[in-house]
Design a protein around this motif. Structure first.
Motif, PDB file in Angstrom:
ATOM      1  N   PRO A  26       0.808  -1.217   0.000  1.00  0.00           N
ATOM      2  CA  PRO A  26       0.000   0.000   0.000  1.00  0.00           C
ATOM      3  C   PRO A  26       0.843   1.270   0.000  1.00  0.00           C
ATOM      4  CG  PRO A  26       0.028  -0.962   2.192  1.00  0.00           C
ATOM      5  CD  PRO A  26       0.760  -1.920   1.284  1.00  0.00           C
ATOM      6  N   GLN A  27       0.246   2.354  -0.460  1.00  0.00           N
ATOM      7  CA  GLN A  27       0.899   3.662  -0.421  1.00  0.00           C
ATOM      8  C   GLN A  27       1.308   3.960   1.015  1.00  0.00           C
ATOM      9  OE1 GLN A  27      -1.484   6.793  -2.059  1.00  0.00           O
ATOM     10  NE2 GLN A  27      -0.112   8.401  -1.369  1.00  0.00           N
ATOM     11  N   GLY A  28       2.516   4.490   1.186  1.00  0.00           N
ATOM     12  CA  GLY A  28       3.011   4.839   2.511  1.00  0.00           C
ATOM     13  C   GLY A  28       3.779   3.723   3.200  1.00  0.00           C
ATOM     14  N   TRP A  29       3.689   2.508   2.687  1.00  0.00           N
ATOM     15  CA  TRP A  29       4.368   1.355   3.274  1.00  0.00           C
ATOM     16  C   TRP A  29       5.870   1.447   3.000  1.00  0.00           C
ATOM     17  CZ3 TRP A  29       2.605  -2.417   6.398  1.00  0.00           C
ATOM     18  CH2 TRP A  29       3.421  -3.539   6.583  1.00  0.00           C
ATOM     19  N   SER A  30       6.673   1.010   3.966  1.00  0.00           N
ATOM     20  CA  SER A  30       8.127   1.016   3.798  1.00  0.00           C
ATOM     21  C   SER A  30       8.638  -0.415   3.924  1.00  0.00           C
ATOM     22  CB  SER A  30       8.784   1.916   4.846  1.00  0.00           C
ATOM     23  OG  SER A  30      10.157   1.997   4.617  1.00  0.00           O
ATOM     24  N   PRO A  31       8.852  -1.085   2.787  1.00  0.00           N
ATOM     25  CA  PRO A  31       9.288  -2.484   2.854  1.00  0.00           C
ATOM     26  C   PRO A  31      10.771  -2.656   3.187  1.00  0.00           C
ATOM     27  CG  PRO A  31       9.125  -1.796   0.577  1.00  0.00           C
ATOM     28  CD  PRO A  31       8.632  -0.645   1.411  1.00  0.00           C
ATOM     29  N   ILE A  32      11.549  -1.594   3.060  1.00  0.00           N
ATOM     30  CA  ILE A  32      12.996  -1.663   3.302  1.00  0.00           C
ATOM     31  C   ILE A  32      13.389  -0.470   4.171  1.00  0.00           C
ATOM     32  CG2 ILE A  32      15.259  -1.453   2.179  1.00  0.00           C
ATOM     33  CD1 ILE A  32      14.106  -3.058  -0.154  1.00  0.00           C
ATOM     34  N   TRP A  33      14.142  -0.781   5.238  1.00  0.00           N
ATOM     35  CA  TRP A  33      14.566   0.261   6.175  1.00  0.00           C
ATOM     36  C   TRP A  33      16.080   0.374   6.200  1.00  0.00           C
ATOM     37  CZ3 TRP A  33      11.518   3.482   9.093  1.00  0.00           C
ATOM     38  CH2 TRP A  33      10.145   3.234   9.014  1.00  0.00           C
ATOM     39  N   GLU A  34      16.554   1.601   6.239  1.00  0.00           N
ATOM     40  CA  GLU A  34      17.977   1.901   6.329  1.00  0.00           C
ATOM     41  C   GLU A  34      18.575   1.259   7.585  1.00  0.00           C
ATOM     42  OE1 GLU A  34      20.657   5.977   5.925  1.00  0.00           O
ATOM     43  OE2 GLU A  34      18.498   6.117   6.149  1.00  0.00           O
ATOM     44  N   ASP A  35      19.814   0.780   7.470  1.00  0.00           N
ATOM     45  CA  ASP A  35      20.581   0.188   8.583  1.00  0.00           C
ATOM     46  C   ASP A  35      19.985  -1.108   9.115  1.00  0.00           C
ATOM     47  OD1 ASP A  35      22.544   2.221   8.519  1.00  0.00           O
ATOM     48  OD2 ASP A  35      21.279   3.513   9.759  1.00  0.00           O
ATOM     49  N   THR A  36      19.250  -1.843   8.260  1.00  0.00           N
ATOM     50  CA  THR A  36      18.726  -3.155   8.656  1.00  0.00           C
ATOM     51  C   THR A  36      19.372  -4.228   7.772  1.00  0.00           C
ATOM     52  OG1 THR A  36      16.820  -2.996   7.162  1.00  0.00           O
ATOM     53  CG2 THR A  36      16.513  -2.211   9.431  1.00  0.00           C
ATOM     54  N   PRO A  37      19.328  -5.490   8.221  1.00  0.00           N
ATOM     55  CA  PRO A  37      19.915  -6.566   7.417  1.00  0.00           C
ATOM     56  C   PRO A  37      19.203  -6.732   6.069  1.00  0.00           C
ATOM     57  CG  PRO A  37      19.544  -7.287   9.669  1.00  0.00           C
ATOM     58  CD  PRO A  37      18.862  -5.951   9.522  1.00  0.00           C
ATOM     59  N   ALA A  38      19.963  -7.180   5.103  1.00  0.00           N
ATOM     60  CA  ALA A  38      19.448  -7.381   3.746  1.00  0.00           C
ATOM     61  C   ALA A  38      18.859  -8.778   3.621  1.00  0.00           C
ATOM     62  CB  ALA A  38      20.580  -7.191   2.740  1.00  0.00           C
ATOM     63  N   ASP A  39      17.530  -8.860   3.642  1.00  0.00           N
ATOM     64  CA  ASP A  39      16.879 -10.166   3.568  1.00  0.00           C
ATOM     65  C   ASP A  39      15.914 -10.310   2.402  1.00  0.00           C
ATOM     66  OD1 ASP A  39      15.035  -8.376   4.522  1.00  0.00           O
ATOM     67  OD2 ASP A  39      14.251  -9.683   6.089  1.00  0.00           O
ATOM     68  N   LYS A  40      15.738  -9.238   1.615  1.00  0.00           N
ATOM     69  CA  LYS A  40      14.797  -9.293   0.490  1.00  0.00           C
ATOM     70  C   LYS A  40      15.078  -8.158  -0.485  1.00  0.00           C
ATOM     71  CE  LYS A  40      11.626  -6.674   3.328  1.00  0.00           C
ATOM     72  NZ  LYS A  40      11.752  -6.968   4.713  1.00  0.00           N
ATOM     73  N   ALA A  41      14.566  -8.345  -1.698  1.00  0.00           N
ATOM     74  CA  ALA A  41      14.614  -7.311  -2.729  1.00  0.00           C
ATOM     75  C   ALA A  41      13.262  -7.318  -3.430  1.00  0.00           C
ATOM     76  CB  ALA A  41      15.737  -7.584  -3.721  1.00  0.00           C
ATOM     77  N   TYR A  42      12.935  -6.220  -4.064  1.00  0.00           N
ATOM     78  CA  TYR A  42      11.678  -6.105  -4.794  1.00  0.00           C
ATOM     79  C   TYR A  42      11.949  -5.557  -6.189  1.00  0.00           C
ATOM     80  CZ  TYR A  42       9.391  -6.392  -0.231  1.00  0.00           C
ATOM     81  OH  TYR A  42       8.974  -6.800   1.016  1.00  0.00           O
ATOM     82  N   ILE A  43      11.252  -6.109  -7.169  1.00  0.00           N
ATOM     83  CA  ILE A  43      11.239  -5.536  -8.512  1.00  0.00           C
ATOM     84  C   ILE A  43       9.872  -4.888  -8.665  1.00  0.00           C
ATOM     85  CG2 ILE A  43      11.403  -5.947 -10.985  1.00  0.00           C
ATOM     86  CD1 ILE A  43      13.061  -8.479 -10.268  1.00  0.00           C
ATOM     87  N   ILE A  44       9.868  -3.604  -8.976  1.00  0.00           N
ATOM     88  CA  ILE A  44       8.607  -2.867  -9.088  1.00  0.00           C
ATOM     89  C   ILE A  44       7.980  -3.145 -10.450  1.00  0.00           C
ATOM     90  CG2 ILE A  44       7.536  -0.574  -9.096  1.00  0.00           C
ATOM     91  CD1 ILE A  44       9.939   0.347  -7.343  1.00  0.00           C
ATOM     92  N   LEU A  45       6.737  -3.604 -10.422  1.00  0.00           N
ATOM     93  CA  LEU A  45       5.986  -3.832 -11.655  1.00  0.00           C
ATOM     94  C   LEU A  45       5.093  -2.641 -11.971  1.00  0.00           C
ATOM     95  CD1 LEU A  45       4.923  -7.545 -11.058  1.00  0.00           C
ATOM     96  CD2 LEU A  45       6.832  -6.699 -12.433  1.00  0.00           C
ATOM     97  N   ASP A  46       4.532  -2.015 -10.920  1.00  0.00           N
ATOM     98  CA  ASP A  46       3.651  -0.874 -11.101  1.00  0.00           C
ATOM     99  C   ASP A  46       3.731   0.001  -9.858  1.00  0.00           C
ATOM    100  OD1 ASP A  46       1.725   0.640 -12.577  1.00  0.00           O
ATOM    101  OD2 ASP A  46       0.165  -0.121 -11.244  1.00  0.00           O
ATOM    102  N   GLY A  47       3.746   1.319 -10.073  1.00  0.00           N
ATOM    103  CA  GLY A  47       3.785   2.268  -8.966  1.00  0.00           C
ATOM    104  C   GLY A  47       5.126   2.981  -8.877  1.00  0.00           C
ATOM    105  N   THR A  48       5.239   3.851  -7.864  1.00  0.00           N
ATOM    106  CA  THR A  48       6.442   4.653  -7.662  1.00  0.00           C
ATOM    107  C   THR A  48       6.875   4.567  -6.212  1.00  0.00           C
ATOM    108  OG1 THR A  48       5.691   6.193  -9.372  1.00  0.00           O
ATOM    109  CG2 THR A  48       7.445   6.971  -7.926  1.00  0.00           C
TER     110      THR A  48
END
Length: 137
Positions: A26-48
């Protein structure tokens, strides 16, 4: 700037989609946070999405872009947060899946390197210094 998906054929994109999981954020959601471990990546299909370092936006990414990959490949903590500016449709890749694709698929690795290089800060050319006049004149 070239998007991540521009490096692949439709068949290759289907392969990547097949190993990931489609996720709507959803809009406003933050799936990735600075200074946290790298456990996932996302490829954006639609949206900004907004990429933010210390709360300051440094980039906006959209369809075809990948986020979260640099920390996984570099084995580092995240150096930025990502916030959905609009609802996002994405392909979620676990760190394990991304590492497997990177190791097993040379063109996937090359695309990750190209994206990383395009996002790296460009060195500033040295500015010529004005000639200094001798003191006392």
């Amino acid at each position: 700037m070239t998007t991540f998906f521009e490096h692949f054929t439709p068949k290759e994109i289907a392969r990547i989609s097949g190993v990931g999981r489609r996720v709507k954020l959803p809009q406003g959601w933050s799936p990735i946070w600075e200074d946290t471990p790298a456990d996932k990546a996302y490829i954006i299909l639609d949206g900004t999405a907004s990429v933010r370092r210390e709360g300051v936006e440094i980039a906006q990414l959209g369809p075809g872009d990948i986020v979260g990959e640099a920390a996984i490949v570099g084995n580092k903590l995240r150096n930025a947060s990502v916030v959905a500016l609009t609802p996002l449709e994405t392909i979620h890749l676990t760190d394990e899946t991304l590492r497997e694709l990177d190791a097993e698929w040379p063109s996937f690795h090359d695309a990750l390197v190209a994206v990383a290089q395009s996002r790296a800060p460009q060195p500033q050319a040295p500015q010529p210094q004005a000639p200094q006049s001798p003191s006392g004149q």
